[in-house]
Scaffold this active site. Structure first.
Site, mmCIF file in Angstrom:
data_model
loop_
_atom_site.group_PDB
_atom_site.id
_atom_site.type_symbol
_atom_site.label_atom_id
_atom_site.label_comp_id
_atom_site.label_asym_id
_atom_site.label_seq_id
_atom_site.Cartn_x
_atom_site.Cartn_y
_atom_site.Cartn_z
ATOM 1 N N LYS A 46 -103.996 -41.765 -10.668
ATOM 2 C CA LYS A 46 -102.862 -42.237 -9.854
ATOM 3 C C LYS A 46 -103.168 -43.609 -9.236
ATOM 4 O O LYS A 46 -102.384 -44.539 -9.360
ATOM 5 C CB LYS A 46 -102.582 -41.221 -8.749
ATOM 6 C CG LYS A 46 -101.747 -41.738 -7.601
ATOM 7 C CD LYS A 46 -101.628 -40.682 -6.519
ATOM 8 C CE LYS A 46 -101.162 -41.204 -5.200
ATOM 9 N NZ LYS A 46 -102.098 -42.062 -4.483
ATOM 10 N N ASN A 47 -104.338 -43.714 -8.595
ATOM 11 C CA ASN A 47 -104.601 -44.943 -7.853
ATOM 12 C C ASN A 47 -104.854 -46.148 -8.747
ATOM 13 O O ASN A 47 -104.769 -47.293 -8.293
ATOM 14 C CB ASN A 47 -105.763 -44.736 -6.874
ATOM 15 C CG ASN A 47 -105.347 -43.860 -5.699
ATOM 16 O OD1 ASN A 47 -104.164 -43.558 -5.528
ATOM 17 N ND2 ASN A 47 -106.313 -43.441 -4.893
ATOM 18 N N CYS A 81 -98.412 -41.204 2.455
ATOM 19 C CA CYS A 81 -98.720 -40.029 3.271
ATOM 20 C C CYS A 81 -99.063 -40.440 4.706
ATOM 21 O O CYS A 81 -99.751 -41.438 4.934
ATOM 22 C CB CYS A 81 -99.902 -39.271 2.652
ATOM 23 S SG CYS A 81 -99.474 -38.476 1.100
ATOM 24 N N ARG A 134 -102.767 -46.627 9.074
ATOM 25 C CA ARG A 134 -102.752 -47.367 7.808
ATOM 26 C C ARG A 134 -102.136 -48.767 7.926
ATOM 27 O O ARG A 134 -101.163 -49.094 7.235
ATOM 28 C CB ARG A 134 -102.048 -46.559 6.716
ATOM 29 C CG ARG A 134 -102.583 -45.149 6.579
ATOM 30 C CD ARG A 134 -101.958 -44.403 5.423
ATOM 31 N NE ARG A 134 -102.679 -44.625 4.172
ATOM 32 C CZ ARG A 134 -102.334 -44.069 3.012
ATOM 33 N NH1 ARG A 134 -101.294 -43.286 2.941
ATOM 34 N NH2 ARG A 134 -103.030 -44.309 1.923
ATOM 35 N N ASP A 137 -110.193 -38.593 -0.178
ATOM 36 C CA ASP A 137 -109.137 -37.868 -0.899
ATOM 37 C C ASP A 137 -109.580 -36.475 -1.357
ATOM 38 O O ASP A 137 -108.746 -35.667 -1.754
ATOM 39 C CB ASP A 137 -108.661 -38.677 -2.116
ATOM 40 C CG ASP A 137 -107.835 -39.888 -1.702
ATOM 41 O OD1 ASP A 137 -107.511 -40.006 -0.509
ATOM 42 O OD2 ASP A 137 -107.514 -40.712 -2.579
ATOM 43 N N ARG A 139 -96.533 -36.190 -6.118
ATOM 44 C CA ARG A 139 -96.847 -37.622 -6.125
ATOM 45 C C ARG A 139 -98.111 -37.924 -6.910
ATOM 46 O O ARG A 139 -98.291 -39.028 -7.403
ATOM 47 C CB ARG A 139 -97.147 -38.081 -4.689
ATOM 48 C CG ARG A 139 -95.968 -38.379 -3.890
ATOM 49 C CD ARG A 139 -96.417 -38.941 -2.564
ATOM 50 N NE ARG A 139 -95.251 -39.479 -1.905
ATOM 51 C CZ ARG A 139 -95.240 -39.934 -0.661
ATOM 52 N NH1 ARG A 139 -96.337 -39.915 0.063
ATOM 53 N NH2 ARG A 139 -94.156 -40.415 -0.155
HETATM 54 C C1 UD1 Z 1 -106.418 -46.129 -1.157
HETATM 55 C C2 UD1 Z 1 -105.941 -44.963 -1.976
HETATM 56 C C3 UD1 Z 1 -106.020 -43.667 -1.171
HETATM 57 C C4 UD1 Z 1 -107.400 -43.489 -0.569
HETATM 58 C C5 UD1 Z 1 -107.871 -44.745 0.144
HETATM 59 C C6 UD1 Z 1 -109.307 -44.660 0.630
HETATM 60 C C7 UD1 Z 1 -104.310 -46.015 -3.403
HETATM 61 C C8 UD1 Z 1 -102.865 -46.202 -3.742
HETATM 62 N N1 UD1 Z 1 -104.575 -45.224 -2.357
HETATM 63 O O1 UD1 Z 1 -105.510 -46.233 -0.066
HETATM 64 O O2 UD1 Z 1 -105.721 -42.595 -2.044
HETATM 65 O O3 UD1 Z 1 -107.355 -42.429 0.363
HETATM 66 O O4 UD1 Z 1 -107.747 -45.894 -0.714
HETATM 67 O O5 UD1 Z 1 -110.145 -44.400 -0.434
HETATM 68 O O6 UD1 Z 1 -105.180 -46.527 -4.076
HETATM 69 N N2 UD1 Z 1 -107.136 -50.471 6.723
HETATM 70 C C9 UD1 Z 1 -106.872 -51.341 7.767
HETATM 71 N N3 UD1 Z 1 -106.192 -52.484 7.464
HETATM 72 C C10 UD1 Z 1 -105.778 -52.796 6.217
HETATM 73 C C11 UD1 Z 1 -106.057 -51.914 5.175
HETATM 74 C C12 UD1 Z 1 -106.743 -50.739 5.460
HETATM 75 O O7 UD1 Z 1 -107.236 -51.088 8.905
HETATM 76 O O8 UD1 Z 1 -105.164 -53.863 6.045
HETATM 77 C C13 UD1 Z 1 -107.843 -49.197 6.996
HETATM 78 C C14 UD1 Z 1 -106.944 -47.982 6.741
HETATM 79 O O9 UD1 Z 1 -106.116 -47.684 7.840
HETATM 80 C C15 UD1 Z 1 -107.947 -46.895 6.469
HETATM 81 C C16 UD1 Z 1 -109.075 -47.652 5.738
HETATM 82 O O10 UD1 Z 1 -108.907 -49.032 6.077
HETATM 83 O O11 UD1 Z 1 -108.460 -46.395 7.666
HETATM 84 C C17 UD1 Z 1 -109.045 -47.497 4.225
HETATM 85 O O12 UD1 Z 1 -107.841 -47.995 3.723
HETATM 86 P P1 UD1 Z 1 -107.672 -48.529 2.242
HETATM 87 O O13 UD1 Z 1 -108.979 -48.541 1.518
HETATM 88 O O14 UD1 Z 1 -106.903 -49.793 2.318
HETATM 89 O O15 UD1 Z 1 -106.764 -47.411 1.635
HETATM 90 P P2 UD1 Z 1 -105.448 -47.567 0.804
HETATM 91 O O16 UD1 Z 1 -105.557 -48.725 -0.118
HETATM 92 O O17 UD1 Z 1 -104.256 -47.444 1.671
#
Ligand code: UD1
Length: 416
Positions: free
Chosen positions: A22-23, A115, A120, A303, A395
């Site tokens: 998915k990711n 989710c 986030r 995850d 999803r």
């Molecule tokens: C991706 C995955 C999700 C997985 C996550 C962590 C996808 C579509 N989703 O989510 O399944 O759970 O990686 O492995 O690939 N953060 C900030 N600021 C930002 C971006 C992130 O503070 O601009 C924080 C987030 O709130 C969270 C952490 O960093 O606490 C990790 O986020 P991130 O690695 O960005 O996750 P996603 O890309 O949303």
């Protein structure tokens, strides 16, 4: 509303073939608009992919689907603002920020959906775009990101965010000059995107490391890629095997992407056999309790935290899981306790006191992986469990009912 009903305590035997990740798919599909035509194979049959297809259609792309192969022709797309409704459909809608910025030097959209497992924020993504020369206007949930020119820069991420790494990679691929992303995320799904971009003519070094160097090019051409196997789907079904399996074979997967989970299972004395592209898992009695902390790759993935919790209910003694990535990812615990588990939440850590016997109940899914955790618990429980709001599960787990039915589960999906 979609719900799943499961009559538990059935032995799972046979083979489950893992689908594309998915990711990965949700990053590769938006990346297709960086060139005229891209072919993506092994695309999973999940609603997040359908949502991205809808957004591509809205932008004017032509999409051809043939089994799990997706051909995306984005030659004639126009840069329409992504509406609030489309932005809210999934978290990965935000990849259109990087992709549209790369293609048109402007992206207009709303804060992404996904989710509700924590705040986030997207500040790291936006910081990356700004470093590349973009200006950001923000009004409530609306973002307009625009650059006269994208210019390569040195960008150090304060946290190795998966989403920010992907977005910056896409924008930097078409920037003038060289971009370095330091403290980049190293999740295998990012390597999958790097391969596609290189295939399309991008110049990227440092794949699978925490420093990516991108030398921008003015034009990217068509590319072909195959989505890597979904390590989270594989991990979920391996856990199902350890909870209920009789040599349940989870195949078409990359065990090396799941080292962290497989090491934990070995430490717990779980009955697993690791092969080149599959893992065979059997119901394991006398599992040992364990302490786990979630971390970025190659650490234990957040995850799989909720699915692992369901297994730890069977282990002897007190297990602890510390969740370090998201603030609100224990929403499965309430329902697991209603089914008979003994789990306490204390800040960012849960204590699972096992073993406990699980009994079927009516429960509700709050997010994708909480849903997976409840399905695992239901497959193991005595009696029938009804899991409401399984739209979240659909999803990320393609053909889940068929895959589980084929190995002996009594499970059905209903529209109520
Ligand atoms: C991706 C995955 C999700 C997985 C996550 C962590 C996808 C579509 N989703 O989510 O399944 O759970 O990686 O492995 O690939 N953060 C900030 N600021 C930002 C971006 C992130 O503070 O601009 C924080 C987030 O709130 C969270 C952490 O960093 O606490 C990790 O986020 P991130 O690695 O960005 O996750 P996603 O890309 O949303």
């Amino acid at each position: 509303m979609k719900q799943i009903r499961i009559l538990g305590n059935k032995i799972l035997k046979g083979e489950i073939k893992i689908s594309g990740a998915k990711n990965s798919a949700v990053a590769l599909i938006p990346a297709a608009i960086l060139s005229d035509e891209v072919v993506i194979e092994n695309v999973p049959n999940i609603s997040d992919v359908n949502a991205l297809d809808d957004i591509l259609n809205y932008l004017g792309a032509e999409i051809y689907k043939e089994n799990d192969k997706l051909t995306i022709n984005a030659k004639k797309i126009s840069n329409k603002p992504i509406t609030e409704e489309y932005s809210n459909m999934l978290r990965a809608s935000y990849y259109f920020m990087g992709a549209l910025l790369a293609r048109f030097k402007k992206a207009e959209m709303y804060f992404p959906g996904g989710c509700k497992i924590g705040a986030r924020p997207i500040d790291i993504h936006l910081m990356g775009f700004e470093k590349l020369g973009a200006e950001i206007k923000n009004d409530g949930d609306k973002y307009i990101i625009e650059a006269k020119k994208l210019i390569g820069a040195e960008i150090e991420l304060p946290f190795p965010s998966v989403g920010a790494t992907v977005n910056i990679l896409m924008a930097a691929s078409k920037a003038e000059g060289t971009t370095t992303i330091k403290n980049a995320a190293r999740e295998p799904e990012i390597g999958n995107l790097v391969d596609l971009l290189i295939n399309m003519g991008a110049k990227i070094e440092g794949k699978d490391t925490n420093t990516l160097t991108i030398t921008g090019v003015s034009k990217l051409t068509g590319g072909v890629t195959k989505v890597i196997p979904d390590r989270i789907e594989a991990g979920t079904y391996i856990l199902a095997g350890v909870m209920n399996g009789d040599k349940l074979k989870v195949s078409n997967m990359e065990p090396k992407h799941l080292d962290s989970l497989l090491n934990i299972l070995k430490q717990m004395d779980a009955d697993i056999i690791i092969e080149e592209n599959s893992v065979i898992a059997s119901k394991s009695d006398n599992l040992k309790a364990i302490d786990v902390t979630t971390a970025v790759y190659p650490g234990f993935p957040t995850d799989l935290q909720q699915p692992l919790t369901s297994l730890l209910i069977m282990a002897h003694g007190n297990s602890h899981i510390k969740e370090t990535i998201y603030e609100n990812r224990f929403q499965n615990v309430k329902y697991l306790n209603e089914m008979g588990a003994n789990i306490e939440i204390n800040g960012d850590t849960i204590t699972i006191k096992g073993p406990s016997k699980l009994i079927g109940k009516v429960v509700t899914t709050s997010d994708l992986r909480a849903g997976a955790a409840l399905i695992l618990a239901a497959l193991h429980a005595e009696g029938e469990t009804t899991i409401k709001e399984v739209k979240y599960v659909l999803r990320g787990y393609g053909n889940i009912v068929k895959k589980l039915t084929n190995v002996g589960a009594q499970i059905c999906l209903e529209d109520v």
